[in-house]
Enzyme design. Sequence first.
Site, short mmCIF file in Angstrom:
data_model
loop_
_atom_site.label_atom_id
_atom_site.label_comp_id
_atom_site.label_asym_id
_atom_site.label_seq_id
_atom_site.Cartn_x
_atom_site.Cartn_y
_atom_site.Cartn_z
N ASN A 73 -7.20 1.89 10.01
CA ASN A 73 -5.76 2.30 10.60
C ASN A 73 -5.90 2.37 12.32
O ASN A 73 -6.98 3.00 12.60
CB ASN A 73 -5.26 3.68 10.51
CG ASN A 73 -4.83 3.77 8.79
OD1 ASN A 73 -5.02 2.47 8.14
ND2 ASN A 73 -4.46 4.82 8.40
N HIS A 112 -2.85 10.96 0.43
CA HIS A 112 -2.44 10.74 1.72
C HIS A 112 -1.84 12.02 2.54
O HIS A 112 -0.53 12.20 2.39
CB HIS A 112 -1.41 9.62 1.88
CG HIS A 112 -1.21 8.92 3.08
ND1 HIS A 112 -1.42 7.62 3.29
CD2 HIS A 112 -0.77 9.63 4.41
CE1 HIS A 112 -1.01 7.34 4.62
NE2 HIS A 112 -0.68 8.62 5.26
N GLU A 171 -3.32 0.17 8.21
CA GLU A 171 -2.07 0.63 9.07
C GLU A 171 -2.21 -0.12 10.59
O GLU A 171 -3.37 -0.14 11.26
CB GLU A 171 -2.00 1.84 9.27
CG GLU A 171 -1.76 2.76 8.06
CD GLU A 171 -1.52 4.21 7.89
OE1 GLU A 171 -1.31 4.83 9.18
OE2 GLU A 171 -1.71 4.80 7.00
N ARG A 197 1.01 -1.14 -0.20
CA ARG A 197 0.19 -0.08 0.10
C ARG A 197 0.94 1.17 0.15
O ARG A 197 1.60 1.36 0.94
CB ARG A 197 -0.99 -0.01 1.18
CG ARG A 197 -1.67 1.32 1.28
CD ARG A 197 -2.83 1.08 2.53
NE ARG A 197 -3.24 2.40 2.61
CZ ARG A 197 -3.03 3.46 3.76
NH1 ARG A 197 -2.65 2.94 4.83
NH2 ARG A 197 -3.74 4.45 3.78
N TYR A 213 -3.85 2.05 15.99
CA TYR A 213 -2.16 1.96 16.75
C TYR A 213 -2.67 1.78 18.26
O TYR A 213 -1.59 1.20 19.12
CB TYR A 213 -1.66 3.33 16.70
CG TYR A 213 -1.25 3.59 15.02
CD1 TYR A 213 0.02 3.02 14.72
CD2 TYR A 213 -1.91 3.97 14.10
CE1 TYR A 213 0.44 3.10 13.26
CE2 TYR A 213 -1.46 4.12 12.96
CZ TYR A 213 -0.37 3.56 12.47
OH TYR A 213 -0.05 3.91 11.33
N GLU A 260 -7.39 8.88 6.21
CA GLU A 260 -7.49 9.50 7.57
C GLU A 260 -8.11 10.88 7.61
O GLU A 260 -7.53 11.77 8.11
CB GLU A 260 -6.22 9.40 8.58
CG GLU A 260 -5.78 7.89 8.72
CD GLU A 260 -4.43 7.87 9.81
OE1 GLU A 260 -3.83 9.13 9.92
OE2 GLU A 260 -4.05 7.06 10.13
#
Length: 521
Positions: A348, A161, A417, A116, A350, A206
């Site tokens: 995504n 992005h 991600e 990606r 985290y 995002e």
Amino acid sequence: MVGLNALVAMATILLVVAASPSTGEFVFQDIFNDPERDSLLHGTFPEGFIWGASTAAYQIEGAWDEEGKGPNVWDVFTHIPGKTHQDQTGDVACDSYHNYQRDIEMLQELGLTHYRFSLSWARIFPTGFTIQANEAALKYYHAVIDGLLAAGIQPAVTLYHFDLPHVLEEIGGWENEMMALYFQAYADFCFNEFGDKVKLWFTINEPKVIAIQGYEAGIFAPGKTRPGYGTYRAVHTMIKAHARAWHTYDQKYRPQQGGKISIVFNSFWSEPADPNSAADRAAADRMRMFELGSVANPIFGNGDYPDVVKQAVANLSALQELTVSRLPVFTEQEKLLIKGTADFFGLNHYSTRFVAHKEAIFNPVPTVFDDMQAEFSSDPAWPQAASEWLKVVPWGFRGLLNWVKENYGDVPIYVTENGVSEPDGPMNLDDELRCKYYRAYLNEALKASKVDGVNLRGYFAWTLMDNFEWASGFSERFGLYHVDFNDPARTRRAKKSAATFAQIVKENGFPAADAEAKTEL
Ligand SMILES: *[C@@H]1O[C@H](CO)[C@@H](O)[C@H](O)[C@H]1NC(C)=O
């Protein structure tokens, strides 16, 4: 009948137990060691699972003004003193504009099925407008895509992005609703140019981060500060831009090209600070809706913002004696345009945080943070990454994946991600925290897939190699490969986590060494 129900219930329990972690093995033995919640599950992901790594153009390409590329908002922002860590820029970054063959080699070493990466809009269209494509840019992206295909790796392409062409920012950027049309034209061009080779597309990466950091807090490009308005206005335009691009692909290209296209969201997992407090539970739910629901509901739900977000912004707006809410409104026609414009859920993720309720207060300067009425905290025992906001909490990942399923149904999910940062410093290839992070987070993803029935279809690690981490410059390293930024060749070296990740990829999960014995009950 009762007997049969009881039998079915027992069979279900047995099934869950059979698939549930009970191995007594823990990745973070000292911190996350609840046998029910944290013990390692053995098993594999579904057949055909996509394995990839992600990058973004501004963070890796460099060559910021080479061969006809136009400036984007990050080129402009990083050249203003004081905006990034030690005034670092992505002028050269990993120099992937010249090193992409090595990048492809690394993807092969990892055994990945997909890569990606993003297209630099201003490299392709120096003025932002879809006129006179830069031939050198097209040649570069064709070379990357052809190189990947020759190596047996599928390109998975993000159209945008974070790096909006500067010329478009000068006419208002995402605060200008015309941007939806300009983005559609750019997307149309890219589908036509690359779509015979690219079968997986992401429109916008995002939107919430771009909006909050770029148009509200001003700490990311374009550095605008419009508290209480910027986030909502930018998101509003980006959702419409995405929807237009999706329809263009769906109508004009899908019949011949047969690919899939969606948008990429980001989200923490929000856990109530006090699970026994109804106010904290409501605050955690409100937070999930603000962070993820406000972009996901329009597309995967009813075409509109979540009710709780509409109410909260309306309430605070009223408190500020405004006659209308600061949250923009979609017309009925726009809702129809937006609803259902996704082939999968791009996510995504985290980290996790605790959320407590915070009473609404009158603040003459509105902010999106006041609108959320939430206070964040974390457990000091949670491992801390180099990024201040990133605490390692594997179980939150499973919570988030389940929340997506509960709210948006059986939609296929690609984790686009997931990863962890270490501080910059003397070269260290022995990245123990990252090895553990990938093992623990991927194992939680496996539990979501196998035990909870979440329709997870793919996973992309963030990130292939250390790169330019936005306002943090090169101070936070997220890579599976180390990059030497003092070396003009930008030499890449595999870290220990590259082998850890490659092993999980190769085995398609976590099969037990004695798989037979462990799946028997
Ligand atoms: C908004 O205000 C109404 C009326 O005071 C209240 O019932 C509701 O809970 C509030 N909603 C939010 C999300 O703040």
